[in-house]
Design a protein around this motif. Structure first.
Motif, mmCIF file in Angstrom:
data_model
loop_
_atom_site.group_PDB
_atom_site.id
_atom_site.type_symbol
_atom_site.label_atom_id
_atom_site.label_comp_id
_atom_site.label_asym_id
_atom_site.label_seq_id
_atom_site.Cartn_x
_atom_site.Cartn_y
_atom_site.Cartn_z
ATOM 1 N N GLU A 134 -1.334 2.387 -3.479
ATOM 2 C CA GLU A 134 -1.712 1.213 -2.689
ATOM 3 C C GLU A 134 -2.694 1.571 -1.582
ATOM 4 O O GLU A 134 -3.516 0.755 -1.180
ATOM 5 N N GLY A 135 -2.623 2.812 -1.084
ATOM 6 C CA GLY A 135 -3.518 3.223 -0.008
ATOM 7 C C GLY A 135 -4.859 3.732 -0.489
ATOM 8 O O GLY A 135 -5.743 3.996 0.316
ATOM 9 N N SER A 136 -5.030 3.903 -1.793
ATOM 10 C CA SER A 136 -6.287 4.394 -2.351
ATOM 11 C C SER A 136 -7.105 3.232 -2.897
ATOM 12 O O SER A 136 -6.636 2.480 -3.750
ATOM 13 N N THR A 137 -8.318 3.112 -2.427
ATOM 14 C CA THR A 137 -9.205 2.072 -2.927
ATOM 15 C C THR A 137 -9.539 2.292 -4.399
ATOM 16 O O THR A 137 -9.553 1.353 -5.197
ATOM 17 N N PRO A 185 4.506 7.322 6.456
ATOM 18 C CA PRO A 185 3.384 6.382 6.242
ATOM 19 C C PRO A 185 2.016 7.039 6.410
ATOM 20 O O PRO A 185 1.064 6.706 5.706
ATOM 21 N N ARG A 186 1.922 7.992 7.355
ATOM 22 C CA ARG A 186 0.641 8.674 7.566
ATOM 23 C C ARG A 186 0.310 9.603 6.398
ATOM 24 O O ARG A 186 -0.854 9.766 6.031
ATOM 25 N N LEU A 187 1.337 10.237 5.822
ATOM 26 C CA LEU A 187 1.102 11.079 4.649
ATOM 27 C C LEU A 187 0.622 10.236 3.475
ATOM 28 O O LEU A 187 -0.302 10.616 2.754
ATOM 29 N N ILE A 188 1.273 9.096 3.270
ATOM 30 C CA ILE A 188 0.882 8.205 2.180
ATOM 31 C C ILE A 188 -0.573 7.765 2.341
ATOM 32 O O ILE A 188 -1.361 7.781 1.391
ATOM 33 N N GLU A 193 -2.927 9.282 4.023
ATOM 34 C CA GLU A 193 -3.823 10.430 3.883
ATOM 35 C C GLU A 193 -4.001 10.830 2.427
ATOM 36 O O GLU A 193 -5.104 11.192 1.998
ATOM 37 N N PHE A 194 -2.950 10.766 1.616
ATOM 38 C CA PHE A 194 -3.072 11.110 0.202
ATOM 39 C C PHE A 194 -4.068 10.173 -0.487
ATOM 40 O O PHE A 194 -4.873 10.607 -1.309
ATOM 41 N N GLY A 195 -4.010 8.895 -0.150
ATOM 42 C CA GLY A 195 -4.971 7.952 -0.716
ATOM 43 C C GLY A 195 -6.387 8.257 -0.291
ATOM 44 O O GLY A 195 -7.332 8.180 -1.095
ATOM 45 N N ARG A 196 -6.567 8.637 0.980
ATOM 46 C CA ARG A 196 -7.906 8.942 1.479
ATOM 47 C C ARG A 196 -8.464 10.196 0.817
ATOM 48 O O ARG A 196 -9.650 10.258 0.450
ATOM 49 N N VAL A 197 -7.619 11.218 0.659
ATOM 50 C CA VAL A 197 -8.067 12.466 0.033
ATOM 51 C C VAL A 197 -8.525 12.204 -1.400
ATOM 52 O O VAL A 197 -9.560 12.727 -1.844
ATOM 53 N N PHE A 198 -7.771 11.405 -2.135
ATOM 54 C CA PHE A 198 -8.140 11.096 -3.515
ATOM 55 C C PHE A 198 -9.457 10.327 -3.557
ATOM 56 O O PHE A 198 -10.346 10.632 -4.363
ATOM 57 N N SER A 252 -9.432 0.427 1.484
ATOM 58 C CA SER A 252 -8.267 0.793 2.273
ATOM 59 C C SER A 252 -8.703 1.220 3.663
ATOM 60 O O SER A 252 -9.806 1.717 3.875
ATOM 61 N N ARG A 253 -7.822 1.061 4.631
ATOM 62 C CA ARG A 253 -8.181 1.347 6.023
ATOM 63 C C ARG A 253 -8.579 2.802 6.220
ATOM 64 O O ARG A 253 -9.566 3.105 6.885
ATOM 65 N N ALA A 254 -7.787 3.721 5.666
ATOM 66 C CA ALA A 254 -8.074 5.137 5.856
ATOM 67 C C ALA A 254 -9.413 5.510 5.244
ATOM 68 O O ALA A 254 -10.217 6.221 5.851
#
Length: 236
Positions: free
Chosen positions: A31-34, A112-115, A117-122, A225-227
């Motif tokens: 959900e956090g990864s665009t 929540p911050r790890l989740i 960040e994982f989306g942003r890294v991907f 996504s925000r990140a």
């Protein structure tokens, strides 16, 4: 004998690992990864590498001339594409003394911050190749540049409207390759640039299948996504 290599492995602690938390992190990363939200989800991989046959040559049809015309032949080819599963992980060291002194659930704050960040890294790896695994193919920017599917800001028309929606713009290049645009990824600052084009962006179009005019809005597409948006802003 002094030993420095002993550790509690995943197998050793398997009975203690909460599966519900693991599932929540994986789902949250999606959900956090665009990219994950816009891309097509493939079945779960049973191994680290998976081969996917992809059509590389499509069949060609022909008209038959009259009653005695001959039917021509065609061929269909497939290429092998490979998916590589790579792990995204991080260690968050927290001294036991800090855990004992904390007045609130640190895991609830960190998770929540790890989740995110994982989306942003991907997203960063897929879009720009940032820290991408060596086995992965070219990132989107590299592949698009090699294919000539890039647009320089201000290089198409008067403003960002032409760069995105005009002839020769970003969307036009995607459509020239036979694909329909279903989403947009950009830094949050681009919203202000789009608002500057508001008079031109507010046009309405109608087509035969439409019962009523349909407003065209880039901001209505699935958002970044925000990140990832914050990270892309720092890249500008």
């Amino acid at each position: 004998m002094t030993v420095y290599s002993s550790l509690v492995s995943r197998v050793d602690a398997g009975a203690l690992i909460p599966e519900d938390a693991a599932r929540e992190i994986v789902q949250g990363a999606v959900e956090g990864s665009t990219i994950m939200r816009l891309a097509r989800r493939l079945p779960n991989m049973a191994r680290g590498q998976q081969r996917v046959p992809v059509l590389s040559v499509l069949p060609t049809g022909y008209f038959v001339s009259g009653d005695t015309g001959l039917k021509q032949t065609t061929e269909v080819n497939w290429d092998n594409k490979y998916l590589y599963a790579e792990e995204i992980a991080v260690i968050v060291p927290i001294p036991k003394a800090v855990l004992d002194d904390a007045d609130y659930d640190l895991w609830a704050e960190i998770r929540p911050r790890l989740i995110e960040e994982f989306g942003r890294v991907f997203d960063a790896a897929v879009m720009f190749g940032t820290n991408a695994p060596a086995a992965w193919p070219d990132d989107l920017l590299t592949a698009a540049t090699a294919a000539g599917n890039t647009v320089t800001e201000g290089g198409v028309g008067a403003d960002l409207y032409d760069d995105i929606l005009g002839v020769g713009g970003v969307i036009s290049k995607v459509e020239d390759d036979g694909f329909m645009v279903n989403g947009h990824i950009a830094a949050l600052s681009v919203r202000g640039m789009l608002r500057a084009c508001a008079p031109r962006m507010a046009y309405r179009c109608s087509c035969a299948p439409c019962r009523a005019p349909t407003p065209t809005s880039l901001t209505a597409a699935r958002s970044t996504s925000r990140a990832t948006a914050r990270w892309m802003r720092r890249r500008r």
